[in-house]
Motif scaffolding. Structure first.
Motif, PDB file in Angstrom:
ATOM      1  N   ILE A 180       0.473   8.130 -28.652  1.00 58.89           N
ATOM      2  CA  ILE A 180       1.620   9.041 -28.602  1.00 58.89           C
ATOM      3  C   ILE A 180       2.478   8.700 -27.390  1.00 58.89           C
ATOM      4  CG2 ILE A 180       2.362  11.440 -28.298  1.00 58.89           C
ATOM      5  CD1 ILE A 180      -0.210  12.292 -29.700  1.00 58.89           C
ATOM      6  N   LEU A 181       3.770   8.539 -27.633  1.00 53.28           N
ATOM      7  CA  LEU A 181       4.746   8.384 -26.560  1.00 53.28           C
ATOM      8  C   LEU A 181       5.456   9.716 -26.383  1.00 53.28           C
ATOM      9  CD1 LEU A 181       6.350   6.430 -24.615  1.00 53.28           C
ATOM     10  CD2 LEU A 181       8.018   6.265 -26.481  1.00 53.28           C
ATOM     11  N   ALA A 182       5.467  10.226 -25.146  1.00 52.23           N
ATOM     12  CA  ALA A 182       6.098  11.518 -24.857  1.00 52.23           C
ATOM     13  C   ALA A 182       7.285  11.329 -23.926  1.00 52.23           C
ATOM     14  CB  ALA A 182       5.089  12.472 -24.229  1.00 52.23           C
ATOM     15  N   LEU A 183       8.452  11.782 -24.371  1.00 50.49           N
ATOM     16  CA  LEU A 183       9.652  11.863 -23.543  1.00 50.49           C
ATOM     17  C   LEU A 183       9.990  13.340 -23.375  1.00 50.49           C
ATOM     18  CD1 LEU A 183      11.858   9.129 -25.280  1.00 50.49           C
ATOM     19  CD2 LEU A 183      10.395   8.827 -23.283  1.00 50.49           C
ATOM     20  N   TYR A 184      10.498  13.738 -22.198  1.00 50.90           N
ATOM     21  CA  TYR A 184      10.651  15.167 -21.929  1.00 50.90           C
ATOM     22  C   TYR A 184      11.642  15.354 -20.785  1.00 50.90           C
ATOM     23  CZ  TYR A 184       7.489  13.601 -18.299  1.00 50.90           C
ATOM     24  OH  TYR A 184       6.946  12.892 -17.253  1.00 50.90           O
ATOM     25  N   THR A 185      12.048  16.601 -20.573  1.00 46.97           N
ATOM     26  CA  THR A 185      12.903  16.925 -19.434  1.00 46.97           C
ATOM     27  C   THR A 185      12.100  17.712 -18.398  1.00 46.97           C
ATOM     28  OG1 THR A 185      13.713  18.903 -20.581  1.00 46.97           O
ATOM     29  CG2 THR A 185      15.039  16.901 -20.754  1.00 46.97           C
ATOM     30  N   ASP A 186      12.669  17.852 -17.200  1.00 42.27           N
ATOM     31  CA  ASP A 186      11.903  18.427 -16.098  1.00 42.27           C
ATOM     32  C   ASP A 186      11.548  19.889 -16.315  1.00 42.27           C
ATOM     33  OD1 ASP A 186      14.451  19.425 -15.798  1.00 42.27           O
ATOM     34  OD2 ASP A 186      14.745  18.697 -13.745  1.00 42.27           O
ATOM     35  N   GLY A 187      12.283  20.592 -17.192  1.00 41.64           N
ATOM     36  CA  GLY A 187      11.953  21.985 -17.447  1.00 41.64           C
ATOM     37  C   GLY A 187      10.551  22.187 -17.993  1.00 41.64           C
ATOM     38  N   LEU A 188       9.984  21.161 -18.635  1.00 45.17           N
ATOM     39  CA  LEU A 188       8.629  21.283 -19.199  1.00 45.17           C
ATOM     40  C   LEU A 188       7.565  21.210 -18.115  1.00 45.17           C
ATOM     41  CD1 LEU A 188       6.852  21.486 -21.753  1.00 45.17           C
ATOM     42  CD2 LEU A 188       6.864  18.983 -21.853  1.00 45.17           C
ATOM     43  N   VAL A 189       7.791  20.413 -17.087  1.00 44.45           N
ATOM     44  CA  VAL A 189       6.715  20.135 -16.131  1.00 44.45           C
ATOM     45  C   VAL A 189       6.946  20.723 -14.741  1.00 44.45           C
ATOM     46  CG1 VAL A 189       5.962  18.044 -17.311  1.00 44.45           C
ATOM     47  CG2 VAL A 189       7.747  17.878 -15.558  1.00 44.45           C
ATOM     48  N   GLU A 190       8.180  21.147 -14.443  1.00 46.26           N
ATOM     49  CA  GLU A 190       8.482  21.607 -13.092  1.00 46.26           C
ATOM     50  C   GLU A 190       8.932  23.059 -13.110  1.00 46.26           C
ATOM     51  OE1 GLU A 190      10.822  19.832  -9.186  1.00 46.26           O
ATOM     52  OE2 GLU A 190      11.632  19.437 -11.171  1.00 46.26           O
ATOM     53  N   SER A 191       8.491  23.817 -12.119  1.00 52.30           N
ATOM     54  CA  SER A 191       8.896  25.213 -11.976  1.00 52.30           C
ATOM     55  C   SER A 191       8.895  25.563 -10.492  1.00 52.30           C
ATOM     56  CB  SER A 191       7.944  26.148 -12.743  1.00 52.30           C
ATOM     57  OG  SER A 191       6.675  26.194 -12.105  1.00 52.30           O
ATOM     58  N   ARG A 192       9.215  26.795 -10.200  1.00 56.01           N
ATOM     59  CA  ARG A 192       9.221  27.223  -8.795  1.00 56.01           C
ATOM     60  C   ARG A 192       7.830  27.177  -8.183  1.00 56.01           C
ATOM     61  NH1 ARG A 192      12.989  32.651  -9.475  1.00 56.01           N
ATOM     62  NH2 ARG A 192      14.800  31.616 -10.407  1.00 56.01           N
ATOM     63  N   THR A 193       6.822  27.290  -9.018  1.00 52.23           N
ATOM     64  CA  THR A 193       5.448  27.332  -8.503  1.00 52.23           C
ATOM     65  C   THR A 193       4.645  26.075  -8.830  1.00 52.23           C
ATOM     66  OG1 THR A 193       4.714  28.471 -10.518  1.00 52.23           O
ATOM     67  CG2 THR A 193       5.395  29.843  -8.661  1.00 52.23           C
ATOM     68  N   ARG A 194       5.278  25.073  -9.453  1.00 57.13           N
ATOM     69  CA  ARG A 194       4.547  23.861  -9.837  1.00 57.13           C
ATOM     70  C   ARG A 194       5.452  22.659  -9.650  1.00 57.13           C
ATOM     71  NH1 ARG A 194       3.132  24.396 -15.691  1.00 57.13           N
ATOM     72  NH2 ARG A 194       5.283  23.756 -15.977  1.00 57.13           N
TER      73      ARG A 194
END
Length: 246
Positions: A180-194
């Motif tokens: 599986i190749l996964a492309l994504y934007t930062d909203g999926l992996v980044e938050s104020r607490t992560r």
């Protein structure tokens, strides 16, 4: 309501359906940021600048685009619509990923609005079991292999779109059937607490144990990582079916 109107506008700018693809499975999700409550101003609708596209290129090849225009509001959505249209047209010319990003960057510089955007473009060759990728300031793709291991392919550094003249590089990786190749934007992996590093590790952990339908894997990623949806979330998962191993 204003929010419903804004969301309808945003979704109208994105692909309405996944096109018929030769030798490829693809699933994607777009989740808008939740509205913010600003002191003294009530609920503020957040229209974001995420975009994605899936472009059949013929000969069992598929182009995958994920991009993110910085900021929110109608201006970001308008810039996103322009960049998505240009990226799609360039992909139709069957350009190499690095060449596509270089031309897209030149177009970005001509836009009247002050623009900063990131983008990743991948061309998957289902017959050759390979993928050629290039990035412009975007978070790296993730590769999840059938044996449960994951890795982050190394790509040549490429500056974000809209920062001036740039030269982009690309990398070709093996994409074995079932991976599986996964492309994504930062909203999926980044938050104020992560941090995004922590988010990428969490995403890799989920992809390592999920081997079923791509739609279900998309749902698992969103359920586990989306949190409060502080930013737009976009993810594309692509896989060459295991029965194409010949």
């Amino acid at each position: 309501t204003e929010r419903q109107t804004a969301l309808a506008f945003q979704k109208s700018l994105l692909p309405q359906a996944i096109p018929d693809l030769d030798g490829m499975e693809v699933a994607c999700r777009y989740v808008p940021a939740k509205p913010l409550e600003t002191q003294g101003q009530g609920i503020q609708t957040q229209v974001g600048g995420d975009w994605y596209d899936i472009i059949p290129l013929g000969s069992d090849r598929t182009g995958l685009v994920v991009g993110d225009v910085m900021g929110h509001g109608p201006e970001a959505a308008a810039v996103m619509a322009q960049l998505r249209a240009v990226a799609h047209a360039l992909a139709d010319l069957d350009l190499e990923p690095a060449d596509l990003l270089q031309r897209l960057n030149r177009v970005t510089e001509t836009l009247q609005a002050i623009t900063l955007a990131t983008c990743a473009y991948a061309v998957v060759d289902a017959n050759g079991h390979t993928c050629t990728l290039a990035g412009a300031g975007h978070l790296p793709p993730i590769l999840a292999l059938p044996d449960g291991t994951t890795r982050v392919p190394e790509l040549p550094a490429g500056q974000s779109l809209g920062l001036g003249t740039a030269i982009y590089g690309q990398a070709r990786i093996k994409l074995p059937p079932g991976a599986i190749l996964a492309l994504y934007t930062d909203g999926l992996v980044e938050s104020r607490t992560r941090s995004f590093d922590q988010g990428i590790l969490a995403m890799r952990s989920i992809l390592a144990r999920e081997h079923g339908h791509l739609e279900a894997i998309c749902d698992a990623l969103i359920a586990s990582l989306a949190g409060r949806c502080e930013d737009d979330i976009t993810v594309i998962l692509a896989r060459i079916p295991a029965n194409r191993a010949g």
